[in-house]
Design an enzyme around this catalytic site. Structure first.
Site, PDB file in Angstrom:
ATOM      1  N   SER A  59      45.534  79.295  -4.145  1.00 42.16           N
ATOM      2  CA  SER A  59      44.462  78.854  -3.265  1.00 42.16           C
ATOM      3  C   SER A  59      43.440  77.998  -4.029  1.00 42.16           C
ATOM      4  O   SER A  59      43.795  76.957  -4.569  1.00 42.16           O
ATOM      5  CB  SER A  59      43.815  80.069  -2.596  1.00 42.16           C
ATOM      6  OG  SER A  59      42.966  79.690  -1.538  1.00 42.16           O
TER       7      SER A  59
ATOM      8  N   ASP B 234      50.510  78.778   6.865  1.00 44.86           N
ATOM      9  CA  ASP B 234      49.204  79.026   6.241  1.00 44.86           C
ATOM     10  C   ASP B 234      48.105  78.524   7.173  1.00 44.86           C
ATOM     11  O   ASP B 234      48.083  77.357   7.549  1.00 44.86           O
ATOM     12  CB  ASP B 234      49.141  78.285   4.901  1.00 44.86           C
ATOM     13  CG  ASP B 234      47.976  78.729   4.027  1.00 44.86           C
ATOM     14  OD1 ASP B 234      46.953  79.164   4.579  1.00 44.86           O
ATOM     15  OD2 ASP B 234      48.098  78.632   2.798  1.00 44.86           O
TER      16      ASP B 234
ATOM     17  N   HIS C 245      48.839  82.543   4.211  1.00 44.53           N
ATOM     18  CA  HIS C 245      48.051  82.296   3.000  1.00 44.53           C
ATOM     19  C   HIS C 245      48.189  83.486   2.056  1.00 44.53           C
ATOM     20  O   HIS C 245      47.312  84.338   1.947  1.00 44.53           O
ATOM     21  CB  HIS C 245      46.581  82.063   3.365  1.00 44.53           C
ATOM     22  CG  HIS C 245      45.777  81.474   2.235  1.00 44.53           C
ATOM     23  ND1 HIS C 245      46.051  80.233   1.717  1.00 44.53           N
ATOM     24  CD2 HIS C 245      44.726  81.962   1.527  1.00 44.53           C
ATOM     25  CE1 HIS C 245      45.186  79.962   0.746  1.00 44.53           C
ATOM     26  NE2 HIS C 245      44.393  81.013   0.603  1.00 44.53           N
TER      27      HIS C 245
END
Length: 260
Positions: free
Chosen positions: A152, A206, A238
């Site tokens: 991320s 995601d 995610h």
């Protein structure tokens, strides 16, 4: 958005889904990261020292990500040094200014291919990562055996760090990340950095860092003159799954240099 009490202590201000899904990611890894056949010291005696630097996502911490190394059971990793640093605490715009672990500011969630970037903050964080790499090289690790990986926000910082490092590294692995600056940065990429291979992994569903943000990575890297292997994971949101980490083990293992 509402926070999840399963993994987070309720806060006075709302927190975005990033921190919530990161908590579930680490919970998932904890359940699956028990190595079945740990390598014996003698099996990896011919391998040179290597270094894997893992950069966590927004609102997370380095120690919470340490179970990741449990997936790397190959003898090739016997002489690997792992580092899981924690980001400093900073106010985050997309979380209404809430102070939390963050490598740089994040303006909006979800992150799209057109989201604004905190380029000054990114460059400051890159300097911090470069110091960690320099320290490891000074300790005797060949740059070819240094790998920077991240998830991320940590994936975005991974990309920035390997692109701007003045030497060729073993590789950079971006998981559910994005390009954290505009195309003008291409002019600042050192020639040797363009030889560093990039692995980019992204879940197709995601909803925090949209798949389109991940898809924008390979064209950007191609324009910059770098090679990139892009892997899309159907049904993955995610988070990181076991398949990704096992592939990462083989990807890094194929690039490690032996002591000879």
């Amino acid at each position: 958005m509402k926070s999840s009490s399963r993994y987070l202590i309720p806060l006075a201000k709302p927190i975005t889904v990033v921190a919530v899904t990161l908590g579930s990611t680490i919970f998932f890894i904890l359940l699956l990261s028990q190595p079945k056949n740990p390598p014996s010291p003698s099996q990896g005696s011919m391998m040179a020292r290597s270094f894997v630097l893992w950069l966590h996502g927004l609102g997370d911490s380095g120690p919470a990500n340490e179970p990741i190394k449990g997936f790397f059971t190959s003898p090739q990793f016997t002489n690997t040094v792992w580092s899981f640093p924690s980001a400093p605490s900073n106010p985050v715009t997309c979380n209404n200014g809430l102070v939390m672990p963050s490598w740089f500011d994040l303006h909006e969630i979800p992150v799209t291919a057109a989201s604004p970037n905190d380029e000054n903050g990114v460059l400051k964080a890159v300097g911090h990562v470069h110091k960690m790499i320099d320290k490891e090289i000074a300790a005797g690790t060949n740059p070819d055996n240094i790998f920077v990986c991240g998830f991320s926000q940590g994936g975005a910082l991974t990309l920035a760090s390997v692109l701007l490092y003045p030497r060729t590294l073993g590789g950079g692995a971006v998981h559910s990340g994005w390009v954290p600056f505009n195309s003008s940065i291409i002019e600042q990429i050192p020639p040797d950095a363009k030889k560093t291979p990039i692995l980019w992994s992204h879940g197709i569903v995601d909803r925090t860092v949209l798949f389109e943000a991940g898809q924008a990575g390979p064209p950007f890297l191609e324009q910059a003159g770098l090679s990139c292997e892009f892997k899309a994971y159907p049904g993955l949101g995610h988070s990181i799954n076991a398949e990704e980490l096992r592939y990462l083990e083989s990807w890094i293992g194929a690039r490690l240099r032996s002591s000879s």
